[in-house]
Design a protein around this motif. Structure first.
Motif, PDB file in Angstrom:
ATOM      1  N   PHE A 112      13.338  27.019  71.701  1.00 24.39           N
ATOM      2  CA  PHE A 112      12.669  28.245  71.275  1.00 24.39           C
ATOM      3  C   PHE A 112      11.183  28.046  70.981  1.00 24.39           C
ATOM      4  O   PHE A 112      10.495  29.001  70.622  1.00 24.39           O
ATOM      5  CB  PHE A 112      13.391  28.823  70.054  1.00 24.39           C
ATOM      6  N   GLY A 113      10.681  26.823  71.118  1.00 23.41           N
ATOM      7  CA  GLY A 113       9.272  26.560  70.883  1.00 23.41           C
ATOM      8  C   GLY A 113       8.848  26.859  69.450  1.00 23.41           C
ATOM      9  O   GLY A 113       7.779  27.412  69.205  1.00 23.41           O
ATOM     10  N   LEU A 114       9.680  26.489  68.493  1.00 27.72           N
ATOM     11  CA  LEU A 114       9.413  26.789  67.093  1.00 27.72           C
ATOM     12  C   LEU A 114       8.404  25.817  66.489  1.00 27.72           C
ATOM     13  O   LEU A 114       8.271  24.680  66.944  1.00 27.72           O
ATOM     14  CB  LEU A 114      10.722  26.730  66.289  1.00 27.72           C
ATOM     15  N   PHE A 115       7.724  26.248  65.438  1.00 29.64           N
ATOM     16  CA  PHE A 115       6.832  25.412  64.623  1.00 29.64           C
ATOM     17  C   PHE A 115       5.719  24.754  65.429  1.00 29.64           C
ATOM     18  O   PHE A 115       5.274  23.661  65.118  1.00 29.64           O
ATOM     19  CB  PHE A 115       7.630  24.347  63.858  1.00 29.64           C
ATOM     20  N   GLY A 116       5.277  25.391  66.487  1.00 26.09           N
ATOM     21  CA  GLY A 116       4.175  24.869  67.283  1.00 26.09           C
ATOM     22  C   GLY A 116       4.570  23.830  68.320  1.00 26.09           C
ATOM     23  O   GLY A 116       3.706  23.255  68.982  1.00 26.09           O
ATOM     24  N   VAL A 117       5.859  23.589  68.472  1.00 24.93           N
ATOM     25  CA  VAL A 117       6.338  22.632  69.474  1.00 24.93           C
ATOM     26  C   VAL A 117       6.352  23.329  70.835  1.00 24.93           C
ATOM     27  O   VAL A 117       6.692  24.505  70.944  1.00 24.93           O
ATOM     28  CB  VAL A 117       7.769  22.152  69.110  1.00 24.93           C
ATOM     29  N   GLU A 118       5.973  22.592  71.860  1.00 22.47           N
ATOM     30  CA  GLU A 118       5.985  23.163  73.207  1.00 22.47           C
ATOM     31  C   GLU A 118       7.406  23.556  73.589  1.00 22.47           C
ATOM     32  O   GLU A 118       8.360  22.787  73.399  1.00 22.47           O
ATOM     33  CB  GLU A 118       5.444  22.131  74.204  1.00 22.47           C
ATOM     34  N   LYS A 119       7.539  24.761  74.123  1.00 28.14           N
ATOM     35  CA  LYS A 119       8.852  25.289  74.498  1.00 28.14           C
ATOM     36  C   LYS A 119       9.399  24.512  75.700  1.00 28.14           C
ATOM     37  O   LYS A 119       8.684  24.256  76.666  1.00 28.14           O
ATOM     38  CB  LYS A 119       8.733  26.776  74.836  1.00 28.14           C
ATOM     39  N   ALA A 120      10.665  24.127  75.606  1.00 28.58           N
ATOM     40  CA  ALA A 120      11.314  23.388  76.690  1.00 28.58           C
ATOM     41  C   ALA A 120      12.291  24.306  77.411  1.00 28.58           C
ATOM     42  O   ALA A 120      12.843  25.244  76.819  1.00 28.58           O
ATOM     43  CB  ALA A 120      12.066  22.174  76.127  1.00 28.58           C
ATOM     44  N   ALA A 121      12.515  24.021  78.659  1.00 34.39           N
ATOM     45  CA  ALA A 121      13.469  24.794  79.456  1.00 34.39           C
ATOM     46  C   ALA A 121      14.893  24.364  79.127  1.00 34.39           C
ATOM     47  O   ALA A 121      15.138  23.220  78.732  1.00 34.39           O
ATOM     48  CB  ALA A 121      13.189  24.576  80.940  1.00 34.39           C
ATOM     49  N   TRP A 122      15.835  25.292  79.275  1.00 34.26           N
ATOM     50  CA  TRP A 122      17.263  24.988  79.097  1.00 34.26           C
ATOM     51  C   TRP A 122      17.681  23.942  80.107  1.00 34.26           C
ATOM     52  O   TRP A 122      17.322  24.021  81.289  1.00 34.26           O
ATOM     53  CB  TRP A 122      18.091  26.257  79.294  1.00 34.26           C
ATOM     54  N   GLU A 123      18.425  22.954  79.651  1.00 32.01           N
ATOM     55  CA  GLU A 123      18.961  21.935  80.552  1.00 32.01           C
ATOM     56  C   GLU A 123      20.421  21.716  80.221  1.00 32.01           C
ATOM     57  O   GLU A 123      20.766  21.403  79.077  1.00 32.01           O
ATOM     58  CB  GLU A 123      18.205  20.607  80.397  1.00 32.01           C
ATOM     59  N   TRP A 124      21.276  21.887  81.222  1.00 35.74           N
ATOM     60  CA  TRP A 124      22.706  21.665  81.016  1.00 35.74           C
ATOM     61  C   TRP A 124      22.976  20.245  80.552  1.00 35.74           C
ATOM     62  O   TRP A 124      23.858  20.005  79.736  1.00 35.74           O
ATOM     63  CB  TRP A 124      23.486  21.969  82.299  1.00 35.74           C
ATOM     64  N   ARG A 125      22.215  19.306  81.092  1.00 38.15           N
ATOM     65  CA  ARG A 125      22.402  17.887  80.752  1.00 38.15           C
ATOM     66  C   ARG A 125      22.292  17.670  79.244  1.00 38.15           C
ATOM     67  O   ARG A 125      23.096  16.971  78.640  1.00 38.15           O
ATOM     68  CB  ARG A 125      21.354  17.074  81.518  1.00 38.15           C
ATOM     69  N   LYS A 126      21.286  18.296  78.622  1.00 42.18           N
ATOM     70  CA  LYS A 126      21.097  18.149  77.174  1.00 42.18           C
ATOM     71  C   LYS A 126      22.201  18.863  76.402  1.00 42.18           C
ATOM     72  O   LYS A 126      22.689  18.366  75.384  1.00 42.18           O
ATOM     73  CB  LYS A 126      19.726  18.659  76.758  1.00 42.18           C
ATOM     74  N   ALA A 127      22.585  20.048  76.877  1.00 37.27           N
ATOM     75  CA  ALA A 127      23.658  20.793  76.215  1.00 37.27           C
ATOM     76  C   ALA A 127      24.974  20.019  76.290  1.00 37.27           C
ATOM     77  O   ALA A 127      25.729  19.943  75.307  1.00 37.27           O
ATOM     78  CB  ALA A 127      23.813  22.167  76.842  1.00 37.27           C
ATOM     79  N   ILE A 128      25.241  19.404  77.424  1.00 37.91           N
ATOM     80  CA  ILE A 128      26.461  18.592  77.578  1.00 37.91           C
ATOM     81  C   ILE A 128      26.385  17.370  76.663  1.00 37.91           C
ATOM     82  O   ILE A 128      27.376  16.996  76.027  1.00 37.91           O
ATOM     83  CB  ILE A 128      26.665  18.196  79.055  1.00 37.91           C
ATOM     84  N   GLY A 129      25.215  16.764  76.564  1.00 43.79           N
ATOM     85  CA  GLY A 129      25.043  15.618  75.666  1.00 43.79           C
ATOM     86  C   GLY A 129      25.327  15.993  74.223  1.00 43.79           C
ATOM     87  O   GLY A 129      25.979  15.256  73.485  1.00 43.79           O
ATOM     88  N   LEU A 130      24.875  17.168  73.822  1.00 43.72           N
ATOM     89  CA  LEU A 130      25.147  17.648  72.467  1.00 43.72           C
ATOM     90  C   LEU A 130      26.636  17.906  72.277  1.00 43.72           C
ATOM     91  O   LEU A 130      27.199  17.578  71.231  1.00 43.72           O
ATOM     92  CB  LEU A 130      24.333  18.913  72.185  1.00 43.72           C
ATOM     93  N   ALA A 131      27.287  18.449  73.293  1.00 45.13           N
ATOM     94  CA  ALA A 131      28.734  18.681  73.218  1.00 45.13           C
ATOM     95  C   ALA A 131      29.489  17.352  73.114  1.00 45.13           C
ATOM     96  O   ALA A 131      30.455  17.237  72.351  1.00 45.13           O
ATOM     97  CB  ALA A 131      29.212  19.471  74.435  1.00 45.13           C
ATOM     98  N   VAL A 132      29.052  16.358  73.847  1.00 40.01           N
ATOM     99  CA  VAL A 132      29.677  15.029  73.767  1.00 40.01           C
ATOM    100  C   VAL A 132      29.513  14.469  72.358  1.00 40.01           C
ATOM    101  O   VAL A 132      30.444  13.875  71.802  1.00 40.01           O
ATOM    102  CB  VAL A 132      29.086  14.075  74.838  1.00 40.01           C
ATOM    103  N   ALA A 133      28.352  14.666  71.769  1.00 46.10           N
ATOM    104  CA  ALA A 133      28.130  14.201  70.394  1.00 46.10           C
ATOM    105  C   ALA A 133      29.080  14.903  69.434  1.00 46.10           C
ATOM    106  O   ALA A 133      29.640  14.281  68.527  1.00 46.10           O
ATOM    107  CB  ALA A 133      26.681  14.435  69.983  1.00 46.10           C
ATOM    108  N   ALA A 134      29.294  16.201  69.630  1.00 44.43           N
ATOM    109  CA  ALA A 134      30.230  16.949  68.785  1.00 44.43           C
ATOM    110  C   ALA A 134      31.648  16.429  68.947  1.00 44.43           C
ATOM    111  O   ALA A 134      32.394  16.290  67.970  1.00 44.43           O
ATOM    112  CB  ALA A 134      30.157  18.437  69.106  1.00 44.43           C
ATOM    113  N   VAL A 135      32.036  16.101  70.174  1.00 46.86           N
ATOM    114  CA  VAL A 135      33.357  15.504  70.411  1.00 46.86           C
ATOM    115  C   VAL A 135      33.423  14.148  69.723  1.00 46.86           C
ATOM    116  O   VAL A 135      34.450  13.785  69.139  1.00 46.86           O
ATOM    117  CB  VAL A 135      33.648  15.386  71.927  1.00 46.86           C
TER     118      VAL A 135
END
Length: 143
Positions: A112-135
């Motif tokens: 979401f580009g919050l707090f002055g951080v450059e906004k990044a595009a959605w990446e399935w790879r990162k979302a899957i990595g986060l899901a793996v961490a949750a598992v």
């Protein structure tokens, strides 16, 4: 490579600090321990600033937006929550939850580009990595 090593060192220091702070609360209260942690952090930073930096100490007040100056308040909250989590869950489980929460929060800040951080595009790879961490959290909970 250097950034990776610094990040690993940061993780190790944060974990050990959390353990130290949790042990200190056994001799005092969580708030007196938190005050001590913040005071020693201030003194340590001032000592390093005096020895190595000496830039304008008050230039931080030129930061915009001003809410960015609340890092110390967040630090006090971090110290309190780490102490409570470690006391209730133990170091390994607490750090597991903390690190996964940090990854999720950092990813959302980037998306979401919050707090002055450059906004990044959605990446399935990162979302899957986060899901793996949750598992991983779920697997870690099994007894």
């Amino acid at each position: 490579m250097v950034g990776f090593l610094i990040a690993v060192l940061s993780g190790v220091l944060m974990s050990v600090q959390g353990i130290f702070n949790t042990q200190v609360t056994k001799a005092s209260s969580i708030w007196s321990a938190n005050v001590f942690v913040q005071a020693t952090a201030l003194l340590s930073c001032l000592a390093v600033w005096l020895a190595a930096d000496r830039s304008n100490l008050f230039a931080v007040f030129r930061s915009e937006p001003k809410y960015l100056l609340l890092g110390g308040v967040l630090g006090a909250g971090i110290t309190w929550t780490v102490i409570k989590a470690m006391a209730m869950l133990g170091p390994a489980r607490a750090v597991l939850f903390i690190v996964v929460a940090q990854i999720a929060a950092a990813y959302l800040v980037e998306l979401f580009g919050l707090f002055g951080v450059e906004k990044a595009a959605w990446e399935w790879r990162k979302a899957i990595g986060l899901a793996v961490a949750a598992v991983g959290i779920a697997v870690f909970q099994w007894k």
